[in-house]
Design a protein around this motif. Structure first.
Motif: not given
Ligand SMILES: [Zn+2]
Length: 73
Positions: A6, A8-9, A20, A23
């Motif tokens: 991911c 983002e995370c 995801c 998140c």
């Molecule tokens: Zn994520």
């Protein structure tokens, strides 16, 4: 099925997932990612405009030079 991270995370998830599970960030699908249609077209248009401007300036300069030469003789 491949695992991707991911953006983002950093959690590993299936590339088939739409988002995801950790998140909720949307997963970019390679086939669906837009190619930013404006960027390449804009760059080519800038090139065309720049070349056209250079051509106009060169033409005006040549005409002025030619007129000055005519007036001088
Ligand atoms: Zn994520």
């Amino acid at each position: 099925m491949a695992l991707i991270k991911c953006t983002e995370c950093g959690r590993e998830l299936s590339d088939k997932a739409a988002a995801c599970p950790g998140c909720g960030a949307p997963i970019p699908q390679p086939s669906l990612v837009p190619q930013k249609p404006g960027s390449s077209i804009g760059a080519s248009w800038l090139t065309v405009i720049a070349l056209a401007s250079a051509g106009v300036v060169l033409a005006v300069w040549c005409i002025r030079f030619w007129l000055d030469a005519r007036a001088g003789t």
